[in-house]
Design an enzyme around this catalytic site. Sequence first.
Site, short mmCIF file in Angstrom:
data_model
loop_
_atom_site.label_atom_id
_atom_site.label_comp_id
_atom_site.label_asym_id
_atom_site.label_seq_id
_atom_site.Cartn_x
_atom_site.Cartn_y
_atom_site.Cartn_z
N ASP A 289 34.65 44.11 38.45
CA ASP A 289 34.31 44.59 39.78
C ASP A 289 33.91 46.06 39.64
OD1 ASP A 289 35.72 43.82 43.04
OD2 ASP A 289 33.92 44.91 42.48
C1 GLC Z 1 32.82 45.68 45.49
C2 GLC Z 1 33.56 44.40 45.77
C3 GLC Z 1 32.93 43.19 45.17
C4 GLC Z 1 31.43 43.36 45.15
C5 GLC Z 1 31.11 44.49 44.18
C6 GLC Z 1 29.61 44.76 44.11
O1 GLC Z 1 33.72 46.70 45.20
O2 GLC Z 1 34.95 44.37 45.44
O3 GLC Z 1 33.34 42.06 45.97
O4 GLC Z 1 30.80 42.16 44.72
O5 GLC Z 1 31.80 45.69 44.51
O6 GLC Z 1 29.17 45.24 45.34
#
Ligand code: GLC
Length: 732
Positions: A289
């Site tokens: 993430d």
């Molecule tokens: C964010 C979220 C995740 C998302 C990623 C890209 O922090 O936790 O769900 O897909 O970053 O945007």
Amino acid sequence: MKRIFALLTILAFIQISVLAQVKSPVYKDKNAPVETRIKDLVSKMNLEEKILQLNQYTAGQNTNINNIGEAMKSIPAGIGSLIYFGADPEYRNAIQKKAMESRLGIPILFGYDVIHGFRTVYPISLAQACSWDPALVTEAAAVAAKEANLSGVDWTFSPMIDVARDARWGRVSEGYGEDPYTNATFGVATVQGYQGKNLSDPYSIAACLKHYVGYGESEGGRDYHYSDISMQSLWETYLPPYEACVKAGAATLMSSFNDISGTPGSANPYTLTDVLKKQWKHDGFVVSDWDAVNQLIAQGVAADRKEAGLKAFMAGVEMDMTDNIYFQNLKQLIDEKKIPMAKIDDAVSRILRVKFRLGLFDQPYTTIVDESARYLQPESKAVAQKLAAESMVLLKNNSNTLPLTASVKQIALIGPMADNKANLLGSWAAHGNEKDVESIAEGLQKEFDSAAKITTAKGCDFDGNDEKGFAEAVSAAQASDVILVCLGEKREWSGENASRSTIALPAIQEKLVQELKKTGKPIVLILSNGRPLELVRLEPLADAMVEIWQPGVAGGSSLAGILSGRINPSGKLSITFPLTTGQIPTYYNMRQSARPYAGKYQDIPTEPLYWLGHGLSYTTFAYGDVKLSTASIKKTDKLTVEVEVSNTGKVAGTETVLWYINDPACTISRPVKELKYFEKKELAAGAKTTFKFEINPMRDLSYTDATGKRFLEAGDYFVMVNNQKVKFTVTE
Ligand code: GLC
């Protein structure tokens, strides 16, 4: 003679080697097997090219034409992936062209958060699960995939399949509720919609299961926090949706922020390698993430960025999202022999495998179609209408307040959601635009046209303490035949980093309803929210209540159809509504207490307001007696259970039958009930039909221990449907 022969041999050799040079390399041969192409390409890549594949940056944050050149310059042509915030396929293709012109021409994988629609925004996922219509959810995901793909996106960070039981957590809106089976079923349906029959089909995009794993257990509903998860809960509750979706072919996963009992999701060798790669044989890849590798330092498992990179990569995170740790540290870690080259090659192969399967090497560019043909097509909006309507839940309907009859001539439409568009989109609405949304007021106006006069008054804001709008609202209510009070949450109160200490609505909204109640007019409470709400004070004031969630672009017309009776509501809750915040966590599949007759709260009731599965209709359904094909089966047999359901009302309606099982005595204690199957059917007034559930003991009755091993025990079991509970026996 010898000279001539030698000359000819040399010429032949030169010709072969020239041909070899001119002949395109195997990895570019679209007819060659993917594994052969991967092997050939990896053998040609240098270390820098390999490490670049393991990184993801961002692109398209500004589409000002003057900056495009600058943006592309700062993006290494050989980067593995980009999060593409734009929606311009030409911009995306311009970046891709740089990649295709690089030494080996490895295409970039463009990812984006397409969660519940790209531009045609559908209901939030928590609402979609209330439709109990996986086939329709697949249709919606396929539309989202096509709109995303035509905008330059090859990969979506969706579905989110985190079982969640604490509605204080803002991200409860993004998953499919409190149940493992529901998250698994709708997660698979969504993966199928995104990936189609084949990843290389036109408009297919790669899915990404998130957030692997147990993120919904964040302590106190506080986002990003520690999650205390036993191995038993991991296997029994949090892993099943991922196992189902991996088996359904999901191309990728995203590792989670949360610290799983001391070993964060983004540095957890057990979940990322032992379970995912060794047991489930997943051959795609895991992306971290956002900044999650770097966050291992804050979580106390890494002293610095280099150690964070080592831990995440060795645990099984192949791609590093945006914190640049892999790019900056992997070479040194390889030189120090802390990361074996074989593991680098495996990680690169996994990423290339997804790119080859998507067909990106053969079709690296987005097909350009006119913008008017990309979004909000009539068939897409029809799916939005249907899914919004099927996601809405009739929670209460005393004295058949709904549907509004022809006698209703004056409608007071009150509340902060009455004429609001943006909040109907919900969180993570991608390129959704509030101008595409039909508000509740617009939907009602269209539906009731001249049949009733609609007077709209906001009454109050979502929060704050300004009561200046009350008088206008009360006056409109006094002149009405029915008051529709539209309350709810702002879209930013749900989603990431949106934890709330209470699931009650702000007091100002409750106070408005109390004032309207004094008029003595019937009150229909319409709720638009991204989580279960505390309705303990509001529910008694309402004659009827409709949960519309955050229904997307078609919210207004779908709700209007329900209020007029054109649509008979069929939604059922995918998550339990606690009576108050203090009851959290309360979920349908809890284990029984040692003293079921005791252990209650002293100050409030212990039962929630509504259990998962609650939802009313404008008609009535009668269930016949449950029938078993036999009262006893061997472990290897199957048992068919059926129940006849009649529509005993005056209008057609759709009923979803939820089938549960219970094992009252097991080596490892079992929840009081476990959802194992559901089926949805429409019945004309007066019609009856039989719903069947074929119990496969190993699938439906077994339990897992803390290692994920499944067991099936002989003994008595119960099958439960509606309010019936029927015993049967399993023998060796
Ligand atoms: C964010 C979220 C995740 C998302 C990623 C890209 O922090 O936790 O769900 O897909 O970053 O945007």
